[in-house]
Scaffold this motif. Sequence first.
Motif, PDB file in Angstrom:
ATOM      1  N   THR A   1       1.001  -1.213   0.120  1.00 49.86           N
ATOM      2  CA  THR A   1      -0.013   0.017  -0.241  1.00 49.86           C
ATOM      3  C   THR A   1       0.895   1.348   0.213  1.00 49.86           C
ATOM      4  N   ARG A   2       2.006   1.128   0.627  1.00 49.90           N
ATOM      5  CA  ARG A   2       3.027   2.353   0.486  1.00 49.90           C
ATOM      6  C   ARG A   2       3.539   2.437  -0.953  1.00 49.90           C
ATOM      7  N   LYS A   3       3.738   1.564  -1.575  1.00 50.35           N
ATOM      8  CA  LYS A   3       4.522   1.344  -2.607  1.00 50.35           C
ATOM      9  C   LYS A   3       3.597   1.491  -3.753  1.00 50.35           C
ATOM     10  N   ASP A   4       2.423   1.057  -3.847  1.00 53.51           N
ATOM     11  CA  ASP A   4       1.552   1.115  -4.896  1.00 53.51           C
ATOM     12  C   ASP A   4       0.082   0.767  -4.579  1.00 53.51           C
ATOM     13  N   PRO A   5      -0.692   2.037  -4.175  1.00 49.94           N
ATOM     14  CA  PRO A   5      -2.144   1.789  -3.718  1.00 49.94           C
ATOM     15  C   PRO A   5      -2.890   0.834  -4.461  1.00 49.94           C
ATOM     16  N   HIS A   6      -2.860   1.305  -5.772  1.00 48.64           N
ATOM     17  CA  HIS A   6      -3.671   0.746  -6.868  1.00 48.64           C
ATOM     18  C   HIS A   6      -3.521  -0.878  -7.072  1.00 48.64           C
ATOM     19  N   ALA A   7      -2.152  -1.131  -6.946  1.00 46.63           N
ATOM     20  CA  ALA A   7      -1.974  -2.648  -7.033  1.00 46.63           C
ATOM     21  C   ALA A   7      -2.362  -3.326  -5.489  1.00 46.63           C
ATOM     22  N   ALA A   8      -2.366  -2.642  -4.593  1.00 45.38           N
ATOM     23  CA  ALA A   8      -2.583  -3.010  -3.217  1.00 45.38           C
ATOM     24  C   ALA A   8      -3.975  -3.404  -3.395  1.00 45.38           C
ATOM     25  N   GLU A   9      -5.004  -2.602  -3.874  1.00 43.38           N
ATOM     26  CA  GLU A   9      -6.476  -2.817  -3.915  1.00 43.38           C
ATOM     27  C   GLU A   9      -6.659  -4.226  -4.498  1.00 43.38           C
ATOM     28  N   ALA A  10      -6.082  -4.353  -5.780  1.00 48.48           N
ATOM     29  CA  ALA A  10      -6.225  -5.476  -6.669  1.00 48.48           C
ATOM     30  C   ALA A  10      -5.779  -6.665  -5.781  1.00 48.48           C
ATOM     31  N   ALA A  11      -4.679  -6.619  -5.115  1.00 46.88           N
ATOM     32  CA  ALA A  11      -4.095  -7.532  -4.329  1.00 46.88           C
ATOM     33  C   ALA A  11      -4.954  -7.903  -3.070  1.00 46.88           C
ATOM     34  N   LEU A  12      -5.582  -6.997  -2.520  1.00 50.49           N
ATOM     35  CA  LEU A  12      -6.654  -7.392  -1.432  1.00 50.49           C
ATOM     36  C   LEU A  12      -7.814  -8.319  -1.844  1.00 50.49           C
ATOM     37  N   MET A  13      -8.254  -7.858  -3.124  1.00 50.65           N
ATOM     38  CA  MET A  13      -9.114  -8.856  -3.707  1.00 50.65           C
ATOM     39  C   MET A  13      -8.710 -10.185  -3.986  1.00 50.65           C
ATOM     40  N   ARG A  14      -7.531 -10.318  -4.359  1.00 51.31           N
ATOM     41  CA  ARG A  14      -7.142 -11.645  -4.314  1.00 51.31           C
ATOM     42  C   ARG A  14      -6.654 -12.296  -3.151  1.00 51.31           C
ATOM     43  N   PHE A  15      -6.391 -11.311  -1.986  1.00 50.80           N
ATOM     44  CA  PHE A  15      -6.208 -11.972  -0.570  1.00 50.80           C
ATOM     45  C   PHE A  15      -7.775 -12.289  -0.155  1.00 50.80           C
ATOM     46  N   ALA A  16      -8.642 -11.768  -0.463  1.00 51.83           N
ATOM     47  CA  ALA A  16      -9.983 -12.411   0.031  1.00 51.83           C
ATOM     48  C   ALA A  16     -10.360 -13.719  -0.436  1.00 51.83           C
ATOM     49  N   GLY A  17      -9.829 -13.976  -1.727  1.00 54.51           N
ATOM     50  CA  GLY A  17      -9.986 -15.535  -2.287  1.00 54.51           C
ATOM     51  C   GLY A  17      -9.214 -16.413  -1.360  1.00 54.51           C
ATOM     52  N   MET A  18      -7.862 -16.052  -1.066  1.00 51.59           N
ATOM     53  CA  MET A  18      -7.047 -16.768  -0.449  1.00 51.59           C
ATOM     54  C   MET A  18      -7.588 -16.939   1.120  1.00 51.59           C
ATOM     55  N   LEU A  19      -8.130 -16.098   1.784  1.00 50.69           N
ATOM     56  CA  LEU A  19      -8.776 -16.189   3.079  1.00 50.69           C
ATOM     57  C   LEU A  19      -9.822 -17.077   3.023  1.00 50.69           C
ATOM     58  N   ARG A  20     -10.437 -17.263   2.000  1.00 53.50           N
ATOM     59  CA  ARG A  20     -11.766 -17.855   1.807  1.00 53.50           C
ATOM     60  C   ARG A  20     -11.113 -19.354   1.902  1.00 53.50           C
ATOM     61  N   TYR A  21     -10.198 -19.794   1.207  1.00 57.56           N
ATOM     62  CA  TYR A  21      -9.476 -21.140   1.225  1.00 57.56           C
ATOM     63  C   TYR A  21      -8.798 -21.371   2.644  1.00 57.56           C
ATOM     64  N   VAL A  22      -8.404 -20.337   3.334  1.00 54.41           N
ATOM     65  CA  VAL A  22      -7.961 -20.801   4.673  1.00 54.41           C
ATOM     66  C   VAL A  22      -8.849 -20.880   5.708  1.00 54.41           C
ATOM     67  N   LEU A  23      -9.950 -20.178   5.677  1.00 55.76           N
ATOM     68  CA  LEU A  23     -11.106 -20.500   6.591  1.00 55.76           C
ATOM     69  C   LEU A  23     -11.852 -21.889   6.408  1.00 55.76           C
ATOM     70  N   ASP A  24     -11.941 -22.089   5.123  1.00 54.32           N
ATOM     71  CA  ASP A  24     -12.787 -23.271   4.589  1.00 54.32           C
ATOM     72  C   ASP A  24     -11.881 -24.522   4.822  1.00 54.32           C
ATOM     73  N   THR A  25     -10.616 -24.691   4.949  1.00 55.35           N
ATOM     74  CA  THR A  25      -9.669 -25.641   5.409  1.00 55.35           C
ATOM     75  C   THR A  25      -9.481 -25.856   7.041  1.00 55.35           C
ATOM     76  N   LYS A  26     -10.164 -24.813   7.666  1.00 55.45           N
ATOM     77  CA  LYS A  26      -9.966 -24.893   9.075  1.00 55.45           C
ATOM     78  C   LYS A  26     -10.980 -25.608   9.923  1.00 55.45           C
ATOM     79  N   ARG A  27     -11.782 -26.252   9.126  1.00 51.80           N
ATOM     80  CA  ARG A  27     -12.773 -27.032   9.663  1.00 51.80           C
ATOM     81  C   ARG A  27     -12.434 -28.117  10.605  1.00 51.80           C
ATOM     82  N   SER A  28     -11.324 -28.746  10.198  1.00 56.49           N
ATOM     83  CA  SER A  28     -11.069 -29.985  10.963  1.00 56.49           C
ATOM     84  C   SER A  28      -9.343 -30.231  10.693  1.00 56.49           C
ATOM     85  N   ALA A  29      -8.692 -30.611  11.750  1.00 54.56           N
ATOM     86  CA  ALA A  29      -7.051 -30.772  11.492  1.00 54.56           C
ATOM     87  C   ALA A  29      -6.961 -31.799  10.641  1.00 54.56           C
TER      88      ALA A  29
END
Length: 373
Positions: free
Chosen positions: A194-222
């Motif tokens: 965000t300090r280097k390229d705010p516009h790229a950071a915005e697109a990266a946050l959208m990608r990160f949201a999909g990654m976060l969904r993967y992490v949460l979905d796979t946290k149901r059971s060890a």
Amino acid sequence: MSDNPATSSTPDRTDWTPWLVYAAGCLLSWLLYVLAGTEFQRGLWQLLEVVYQATLQLWPAMALGAIVLPWVRWLQGRGLGTATAVALHVACALLFGALWQALDFTTSLLLFGADHAFAVFAQTLLWRAIWGAVVYTAIATGFTALIEARRARRAALAAAQAESALAQAELAAITGKLNPHFLFNTLNTLIALTRKDPHAAEAALMRFAGMLRYVLDTKRSAADRVALADEVDFVRDYLALESLRLGARLQVDWQLDPATLQDEIPPLSLQPLVENSVLHGVAPQLRGGCIRIVSERNGMNQGLDLTVADDGPGCDPARLADPGEPAGGQAPRTGIGLNALKRRFALDYDGRARLRVHTAPGAGFRVDLWIPQ
């Protein structure tokens, strides 16, 4: 031999196995007595006479033996000392012989009269006392061995269940560490972006949201499993975020066997190794570096071979377990990711999965995984 009666004796009381074993032993003894005394050439009447004698002689001991099982259970539930238990068993052996004699005398008295009963009593007094002690000892020993064997099996089962529960709890804790570890490092990357390229950071946050969904979905059971293809897609998104920060300095060489993409692995097995290579093998170098990610089918055991390697500075293998001072001018590659993966595979696959590290100062860093399928 002290056990809580509430936890150890109750299952025996509701289980018919000891009684069935005792009944089988009685039947076997009766048959052996009949066979030993039968002369088949003398005809059916002699066989019936032996059957009659066997029943008359053995029924008191068999009836009294049925009392020994609850008696043995009671003794074991009291937690008595060895000397006290032996003394009580000796007294019971004598009592067993006396009661056997009393039942035999009563039977003779009812069937044949007083003269016959007293005559038999005088002839068999010593013999009944000796055999009473022998039979009591055999029955008590058999019941004790049976109860102890069943108690040992229950204890072993309880220990195995407790160990399994502990392993599952530790496995869940490890998975819980991996997820925040990934999130923390990725958020640091986004903050820097965000300090280097705010516009790229915005697109990266959208990608990160999909990654976060993967992490949460796979946290149901060890014990969750994901397809390697899903983990690869997740790693591609992660590397895309890192490339926004590192640019052309980050090179990735994918060598994936299509036949392995549907193999199952624990979630977040590949990403910590790739992250390790980014942080220690690529980011510290001005020229950057290349990460090689390989999946292959093991030709000998049909398991899944995974490799994550980089051409970074590597480190001294002796310092891998020391998170303290640097090794060969570089920080040793430890932390939650690599150590947690080692422990996770040891627990999740009962020691069958393998994680091996190959590195040396100036020789890059490679991690080889073998995951059974």
